[in-house]
Design a protein around this motif. Structure first.
Motif, short mmCIF file in Angstrom:
data_model
loop_
_atom_site.label_atom_id
_atom_site.label_comp_id
_atom_site.label_asym_id
_atom_site.label_seq_id
_atom_site.Cartn_x
_atom_site.Cartn_y
_atom_site.Cartn_z
N GLN A 200 -6.94 6.50 2.09
CA GLN A 200 -6.11 6.36 0.89
C GLN A 200 -6.25 4.96 0.31
OE1 GLN A 200 -4.32 8.71 -0.70
NE2 GLN A 200 -3.67 7.27 -2.29
N LEU A 201 -6.42 3.95 1.17
CA LEU A 201 -6.65 2.59 0.68
C LEU A 201 -7.98 2.51 -0.06
CD1 LEU A 201 -6.26 -0.44 0.35
CD2 LEU A 201 -6.99 -0.73 2.74
N ASP A 202 -9.03 3.13 0.49
CA ASP A 202 -10.32 3.14 -0.20
C ASP A 202 -10.19 3.77 -1.58
OD1 ASP A 202 -11.43 2.04 2.11
OD2 ASP A 202 -11.91 4.01 2.95
N PHE A 203 -9.40 4.84 -1.67
CA PHE A 203 -9.19 5.51 -2.96
C PHE A 203 -8.42 4.61 -3.92
CE2 PHE A 203 -6.94 8.76 -5.60
CZ PHE A 203 -8.06 9.30 -6.20
N LEU A 204 -7.40 3.91 -3.40
CA LEU A 204 -6.62 2.99 -4.22
C LEU A 204 -7.49 1.85 -4.75
CD1 LEU A 204 -3.78 2.32 -5.26
CD2 LEU A 204 -3.39 1.06 -3.15
N LEU A 205 -8.41 1.35 -3.92
CA LEU A 205 -9.31 0.28 -4.37
C LEU A 205 -10.23 0.77 -5.48
CD1 LEU A 205 -10.27 -1.35 -0.94
CD2 LEU A 205 -8.74 -2.27 -2.70
N LEU B 249 0.85 -1.19 0.00
CA LEU B 249 0.00 0.00 0.00
C LEU B 249 0.88 1.23 0.00
CD1 LEU B 249 -2.58 -0.93 2.79
CD2 LEU B 249 -2.85 -1.19 0.32
N GLY B 250 0.39 2.28 -0.58
CA GLY B 250 1.08 3.55 -0.60
C GLY B 250 0.19 4.53 -1.35
N PRO B 251 0.68 5.70 -1.63
CA PRO B 251 -0.08 6.56 -2.52
C PRO B 251 -0.10 5.97 -3.92
CG PRO B 251 2.06 7.52 -2.04
CD PRO B 251 1.91 6.33 -1.16
N ASN B 252 0.95 5.15 -4.23
CA ASN B 252 1.08 4.52 -5.53
C ASN B 252 1.22 3.01 -5.37
OD1 ASN B 252 1.25 7.19 -6.55
ND2 ASN B 252 3.45 7.20 -6.11
N LEU B 253 1.08 2.29 -6.48
CA LEU B 253 1.15 0.83 -6.44
C LEU B 253 1.81 0.34 -7.71
CD1 LEU B 253 0.36 -1.84 -5.04
CD2 LEU B 253 -1.82 -1.72 -6.25
N MET B 254 2.80 -0.54 -7.56
CA MET B 254 3.45 -1.14 -8.72
C MET B 254 3.23 -2.64 -8.70
SD MET B 254 7.36 -0.86 -10.12
CE MET B 254 7.80 -1.62 -11.68
N ARG C 26 -7.04 13.59 -3.33
CA ARG C 26 -6.10 12.47 -3.32
C ARG C 26 -5.66 12.14 -4.74
NH1 ARG C 26 -9.92 11.13 0.53
NH2 ARG C 26 -9.06 10.97 2.64
N ARG C 27 -4.52 11.47 -4.81
CA ARG C 27 -3.96 11.06 -6.10
C ARG C 27 -3.32 9.70 -5.92
NH1 ARG C 27 1.15 11.50 -8.69
NH2 ARG C 27 1.02 11.87 -10.95
N SER C 28 -3.49 8.83 -6.88
CA SER C 28 -2.79 7.55 -6.86
C SER C 28 -2.31 7.24 -8.27
CB SER C 28 -3.68 6.42 -6.33
OG SER C 28 -4.66 6.06 -7.27
N VAL C 29 -1.18 6.51 -8.32
CA VAL C 29 -0.62 6.05 -9.59
C VAL C 29 -0.45 4.54 -9.49
CG1 VAL C 29 1.38 6.14 -11.15
CG2 VAL C 29 0.59 8.22 -9.98
N LEU D 85 -8.09 0.75 -8.60
CA LEU D 85 -7.91 -0.60 -9.13
C LEU D 85 -9.15 -1.10 -9.85
CD1 LEU D 85 -5.99 -2.34 -6.20
CD2 LEU D 85 -5.22 -2.27 -8.57
N ALA D 86 -10.32 -0.77 -9.30
CA ALA D 86 -11.58 -1.24 -9.90
C ALA D 86 -11.88 -0.55 -11.21
CB ALA D 86 -12.73 -1.01 -8.91
N ASN D 87 -11.19 0.56 -11.49
CA ASN D 87 -11.50 1.33 -12.69
C ASN D 87 -10.32 1.44 -13.65
OD1 ASN D 87 -14.36 2.62 -12.39
ND2 ASN D 87 -13.42 2.78 -10.37
N LEU D 88 -9.37 0.51 -13.54
CA LEU D 88 -8.28 0.49 -14.51
C LEU D 88 -8.82 0.19 -15.91
CD1 LEU D 88 -5.40 -1.42 -12.68
CD2 LEU D 88 -5.51 1.00 -13.20
N PRO D 89 -8.13 0.67 -16.94
CA PRO D 89 -8.59 0.38 -18.30
C PRO D 89 -8.70 -1.11 -18.60
CG PRO D 89 -6.94 2.12 -18.32
CD PRO D 89 -7.00 1.60 -16.92
N ASP D 90 -7.79 -1.91 -18.02
CA ASP D 90 -7.82 -3.35 -18.26
C ASP D 90 -7.62 -4.07 -16.93
OD1 ASP D 90 -5.82 -5.71 -20.22
OD2 ASP D 90 -7.76 -5.92 -19.23
N PRO D 91 -8.66 -4.14 -16.07
CA PRO D 91 -8.49 -4.68 -14.72
C PRO D 91 -8.16 -6.17 -14.67
CG PRO D 91 -10.80 -4.29 -15.19
CD PRO D 91 -10.02 -3.68 -16.32
N ALA D 92 -8.35 -6.91 -15.78
CA ALA D 92 -8.04 -8.34 -15.78
C ALA D 92 -6.63 -8.61 -16.29
CB ALA D 92 -9.06 -9.09 -16.63
N ALA D 93 -5.89 -7.56 -16.61
CA ALA D 93 -4.55 -7.75 -17.17
C ALA D 93 -3.66 -8.49 -16.19
CB ALA D 93 -3.93 -6.41 -17.53
N ALA D 94 -2.88 -9.43 -16.69
CA ALA D 94 -1.98 -10.20 -15.84
C ALA D 94 -0.56 -9.69 -15.98
CB ALA D 94 -2.04 -11.68 -16.23
#
Length: 224
Positions: free
Chosen positions: A181-186, A137-142, A215-218, A189-198
């Motif tokens: 911030q975790l709620d924002f990150l979730l 967890l963080g402001p960003n996620l890799m 808030r901002r997340s990357v 994640l739920a709204n990524l262009p391709d959430p099923a990408a592996a």
């Protein structure tokens, strides 16, 4: 090394530039969460802060979190991440989700935070209502090739959102962050262009940014 005391019994230590380890003390023993890159004598600093017996636990297997393990007699991290370890290492044991530690006046529990890597773990400090989150967890996620897909990470971190904490400490940020911030990150994640990408070894590294004015997340992730 810069040391910030974020709670009376919790020290956040900048072992190298923007690489943080966390020391937690109780009445009878201490826990060091991550050991950084190994470039500094972290063991010596820990001994300056406390004379208590100290357990070494690692959030995940990347070298900037386990590089100082060899300074200590033993360490623990999830078996899932053992293939990521680089030598030298002391004896390593498996850190399992649900493992509980009584530090004397402070109860800590290992909790699964898979996503950044498959074996990423957190340490929940129950009295402090503080979650030590490593890189999970963080402001960003890799999410790289040794992590989970965005969809799998969403499921994993959604379970973490039900844990009883008010703030969390990330391993590349100096101060605790609110659980909002975790709620924002979730949501991100739920709204990524391709959430099923592996995640994969090939393919293009994708970058997604979300802001809401406060808030901002990357999120960085790979697609096939």
């Amino acid at each position: 090394m810069n040391v910030t005391r974020v709670r009376p019994n919790v020290w956040h230590i900048e072992e190298s530039y923007r690489v943080y380890c966390t020391l937690v003390t109780g009445r009878s023993r201490a826990v060091l969460w991550d050991t950084g890159t190994g470039r500094k004598n972290l063991r010596e600093l820990v001994r300056e802060i406390t004379s208590l017996p100290c357990l070494v636990l690692c959030s995940h297997g990347h070298a900037d979190h386990t590089g100082g393990n060899a300074l200590f007699d033993a360490a623990a991290l999830s078996r899932e991440d053992w293939p990521l370890l680089t030598p030298p290492q002391p004896p390593i044991r498996d850190l399992r989700a649900g493992e509980r530690l009584d530090l004397g006046g402070e109860q800590a529990a290992a909790v699964p935070l898979a996503g950044h890597t498959r074996g990423s773990m957190g340490l929940l400090l129950e009295r402090e209502r503080l979650l030590l989150a490593g890189d999970a967890l963080g402001p960003n996620l890799m999410l790289a090739e040794d992590g989970l897909s965005p969809a799998e990470t969403l499921r994993s971190l959604s379970a973490a959102a039900r844990l009883p904490f008010d703030e969390y400490l990330a391993s590349h940020a100096p101060l605790p962050r609110p659980r909002a911030q975790l709620d924002f990150l979730l949501r991100h994640l739920a709204n990524l262009p391709d959430p099923a990408a592996a995640p994969c070894r090939g393919g293009e590294l994708m970058r997604s940014t979300m802001t809401d004015g406060k808030r901002r997340s990357v999120i960085l992730y790979k697609t096939e």
